[in-house]
Write a protein that holds these residues in place. Structure first.
Motif, PDB file in Angstrom:
ATOM      1  N   LEU A  94       0.783  -1.238   0.101  1.00 42.23           N
ATOM      2  CA  LEU A  94      -0.028  -0.046   0.026  1.00 42.23           C
ATOM      3  C   LEU A  94       0.771   1.202   0.121  1.00 42.23           C
ATOM      4  O   LEU A  94       0.478   2.417  -0.607  1.00 42.23           O
ATOM      5  CB  LEU A  94      -0.994  -0.143   1.312  1.00 42.23           C
ATOM      6  CG  LEU A  94      -1.949   0.985   1.426  1.00 42.23           C
ATOM      7  CD1 LEU A  94      -2.826   1.104   0.059  1.00 42.23           C
ATOM      8  CD2 LEU A  94      -2.830   0.937   2.527  1.00 42.23           C
ATOM      9  N   CYS A  97       1.797   2.103  -3.296  1.00 44.12           N
ATOM     10  CA  CYS A  97       0.838   2.734  -4.173  1.00 44.12           C
ATOM     11  C   CYS A  97       0.452   4.026  -3.863  1.00 44.12           C
ATOM     12  O   CYS A  97       0.079   4.860  -4.771  1.00 44.12           O
ATOM     13  CB  CYS A  97      -0.607   1.997  -3.971  1.00 44.12           C
ATOM     14  SG  CYS A  97      -0.536   0.262  -4.284  1.00 44.12           S
ATOM     15  N   GLU A 161      -4.681   0.424 -12.949  1.00 48.49           N
ATOM     16  CA  GLU A 161      -4.442  -0.823 -12.243  1.00 48.49           C
ATOM     17  C   GLU A 161      -4.982  -1.927 -13.051  1.00 48.49           C
ATOM     18  O   GLU A 161      -6.229  -2.191 -13.420  1.00 48.49           O
ATOM     19  CB  GLU A 161      -5.355  -1.101 -10.660  1.00 48.49           C
ATOM     20  CG  GLU A 161      -4.653  -2.285  -9.970  1.00 48.49           C
ATOM     21  CD  GLU A 161      -5.207  -2.331  -8.547  1.00 48.49           C
ATOM     22  OE1 GLU A 161      -5.244  -1.374  -7.963  1.00 48.49           O
ATOM     23  OE2 GLU A 161      -5.799  -3.397  -8.061  1.00 48.49           O
ATOM     24  N   ASP A 190      -0.373  -0.084 -10.595  1.00 51.63           N
ATOM     25  CA  ASP A 190      -0.072  -1.111  -9.816  1.00 51.63           C
ATOM     26  C   ASP A 190      -0.735  -2.311 -10.604  1.00 51.63           C
ATOM     27  O   ASP A 190      -1.741  -2.333 -11.220  1.00 51.63           O
ATOM     28  CB  ASP A 190      -1.157  -0.881  -8.669  1.00 51.63           C
ATOM     29  CG  ASP A 190      -1.116  -1.592  -7.645  1.00 51.63           C
ATOM     30  OD1 ASP A 190      -0.196  -2.663  -7.737  1.00 51.63           O
ATOM     31  OD2 ASP A 190      -2.262  -1.847  -6.458  1.00 51.63           O
ATOM     32  N   SER A 211       3.180  -4.936  -5.426  1.00 55.58           N
ATOM     33  CA  SER A 211       2.956  -5.495  -4.106  1.00 55.58           C
ATOM     34  C   SER A 211       3.779  -6.715  -4.287  1.00 55.58           C
ATOM     35  O   SER A 211       3.417  -7.792  -4.267  1.00 55.58           O
ATOM     36  CB  SER A 211       1.533  -5.802  -3.795  1.00 55.58           C
ATOM     37  OG  SER A 211       1.630  -6.330  -2.598  1.00 55.58           O
ATOM     38  N   MET A 224       6.231  -5.912   1.337  1.00 52.53           N
ATOM     39  CA  MET A 224       7.012  -4.970   0.707  1.00 52.53           C
ATOM     40  C   MET A 224       6.554  -4.899  -0.706  1.00 52.53           C
ATOM     41  O   MET A 224       5.459  -5.406  -1.180  1.00 52.53           O
ATOM     42  CB  MET A 224       8.236  -5.769   0.380  1.00 52.53           C
ATOM     43  CG  MET A 224       9.313  -4.868  -0.130  1.00 52.53           C
ATOM     44  SD  MET A 224      11.061  -5.424  -0.109  1.00 52.53           S
ATOM     45  CE  MET A 224      10.765  -6.804  -1.399  1.00 52.53           C
ATOM     46  N   TRP A 344      -2.125 -13.204  -1.319  1.00 54.85           N
ATOM     47  CA  TRP A 344      -2.128 -14.275  -2.450  1.00 54.85           C
ATOM     48  C   TRP A 344      -0.696 -14.116  -3.038  1.00 54.85           C
ATOM     49  O   TRP A 344      -0.025 -13.226  -2.513  1.00 54.85           O
ATOM     50  CB  TRP A 344      -3.257 -13.825  -3.651  1.00 54.85           C
ATOM     51  CG  TRP A 344      -3.063 -12.332  -4.390  1.00 54.85           C
ATOM     52  CD1 TRP A 344      -3.764 -11.261  -3.832  1.00 54.85           C
ATOM     53  CD2 TRP A 344      -2.283 -11.885  -5.297  1.00 54.85           C
ATOM     54  NE1 TRP A 344      -3.424  -9.970  -4.347  1.00 54.85           N
ATOM     55  CE2 TRP A 344      -2.236 -10.501  -5.307  1.00 54.85           C
ATOM     56  CE3 TRP A 344      -1.185 -12.391  -6.202  1.00 54.85           C
ATOM     57  CZ2 TRP A 344      -1.673  -9.662  -6.325  1.00 54.85           C
ATOM     58  CZ3 TRP A 344      -0.625 -11.495  -6.902  1.00 54.85           C
ATOM     59  CH2 TRP A 344      -0.669 -10.336  -6.975  1.00 54.85           C
TER      60      TRP A 344
END
Ligand code: PLP
Length: 396
Positions: A94, A97, A161, A190, A211, A224, A344
């Motif tokens: 996050l 982002c 995204e 992202d 991510s 991270m 995930w």
């Protein structure tokens, strides 16, 4: 893409990337160098590095927050894989982002954000940026070149995204990036793709966020992100990282670099397993729809096929409308091998019922969807688990 004959293949680049035998004393891996103080040689060196920081390119190492040899090995690897000039690692996905947005926005500015954006990133735009006088306008993820109609004189940033969080819309990234360039607007993306499947900077995007918690680290043991920038944006982003004290631990970065070496084989396995599970779900009468851009009938497939080199192990499906909420929860609770949990990209399969906000698309879509991540387990075992849980659901 055709590559020159003497250029090594992707798997060779991944195996050797970030190797620095001098920094590691000959060991294959650069160990995690963690620390605060870096001892300088003398006053010339100390002030020389300060000057580099304040007035130069900011590459000199003066303090632990600049990152040490482990960070540099990882950054070099990411730059090479993405085709970027600078990479920074952040302590969560996050943060990667949100923080870089501050490099491009100030009070009175307007930004365009995809409606399919990761929920907490949306919240950052809707609450925090609004407090600072930045207007975030959400656009339909499949808008493509039509985004030109939304650009205003004060538009400074377009945030993409692709695929979209939970709803997996594929964005026409090259088309949006081309429009943004014509209008002098910065673009950020992202993406789940990892540099193995898609390199947005090579398609005209300015800043790419991963991510790294997910595929890059790959074992559910690290939080991270990485942000990789092109020439135009790197200095601004680096300055904001410095001013806001962004840092990822050397241990995290070490695990990120380790993850890169096996990334392609893990992605290939996860992609093949996912296809088996998706094929099975598509044949089930309980299932209304499967949403996976790598599936030939998915609306995102043409763009996926054009831009992505391989599949991802994340998808969603919907049960038929006649199943009740109680029945669907019975299904979820009956699963034995799938973990019920967030995130995930690791070795273990996970499942969630989606939730979240959409203001351009169908506001109720999220609650109808089940998000699945397929890991490295034997796919037949995962299919058997889904099968037994569906039997329990029908009986509920
Ligand atoms: C998980 C995720 C994030 C946030 O990463 P964290 O490390 O969990 O903070 C951001 N964007 C996308 C698309 C994600 O899937």
């Amino acid at each position: 893409m055709n590559k020159p004959k003497d250029e090594p293949g992707l798997q060779t680049i991944l195996s050797h990337c970030g190797r620095d035998l001098e920094a590691s004393g000959g060991y294959v891996n650069v160990p995690p160098y963690e620390g605060s103080t870096i001892i300088h040689d003398d006053m010339d060196d100390l002030f020389g590095r300060v000057d580099n920081h304040l007035y130069g390119d900011g590459t000199a190492r003066t303090y632990g927050t600049d990152g040490g040899p482990t960070h540099e090995a990882f950054y070099e690897a990411m730059n090479k894989l993405e085709g970027g000039v600078g990479t920074w690692a952040f302590s969560t996905g996050l943060a990667g982002c949100t923080i870089p947005m501050m490099a491009f926005l100030k009070t009175g500015d307007h930004m365009l954000v995809t409606d399919s954006v990761y929920g907490p990133t949306r919240q950052f735009c809707e609450v925090l940026l609004k407090n600072f006088g930045v207007e975030a306008e959400f656009y339909g993820p499949t808008i493509g070149a039509g985004i030109e109609g939304l650009i205003r004189p004060n538009t400074r940033l377009i945030y993409m995204e692709s695929p979209g969080t939970h709803t997996f819309e594929m964005q026409d990234v090259p088309a949006i990036a081309a429009v943004a360039r014509r209008h002098g607007v910065v673009t950020m993306i992202d993406t789940y793709a990892t540099p193995i499947n898609f390199q947005p900077l090579k398609h005209g995007v300015d800043v790419v966020v991963h991510s790294a918690t997910k595929y890059i680290c790959g074992h559910s043991d690290v939080l991270m992100s990485t942000v990789t920038c092109n020439e135009k944006t790197w200095k601004q982003v680096r300055a904001v990282c410095k001013m806001t004290g962004q840092y990822a631990s050397a241990q995290s970065v070490y695990l990120g670099l380790r993850g890169l070496h096996t990334l392609k084989v893990r992605l290939d396995a996860v992609g093949a397993h996912t296809r088996k599970v998706v094929d099975w779900l598509l044949k089930r009468e309980e299932v209304k729809k499967v949403i996976w851009p790598a599936y030939e009938k998915d609306p995102g497939y043409p763009i996926y096929k054009r831009d992505f080199a391989g599949p991802i192990g994340l998808f969603a499906f919907q049960f038929q409308d006649y199943f009740t909420d109680v029945q669907i929860n019975r299904f979820m609770d009956s699963l034995k091998l799938f973990g019920l949990g967030y995130s995930w990209g690791g070795f273990e399969s996970l499942i969630l019922r989606s939730y979240g906000k959409r203001t351009v698309g169908d506001p109720k879509i999220m609650r109808t969807m089940i998000r699945v991540y397929i890991g490295l387990e034997d796919p037949q075992d995962m299919i058997n688990d889904l099968d037994q849980a569906m039997t329990k659901m029908r009986g509920a």
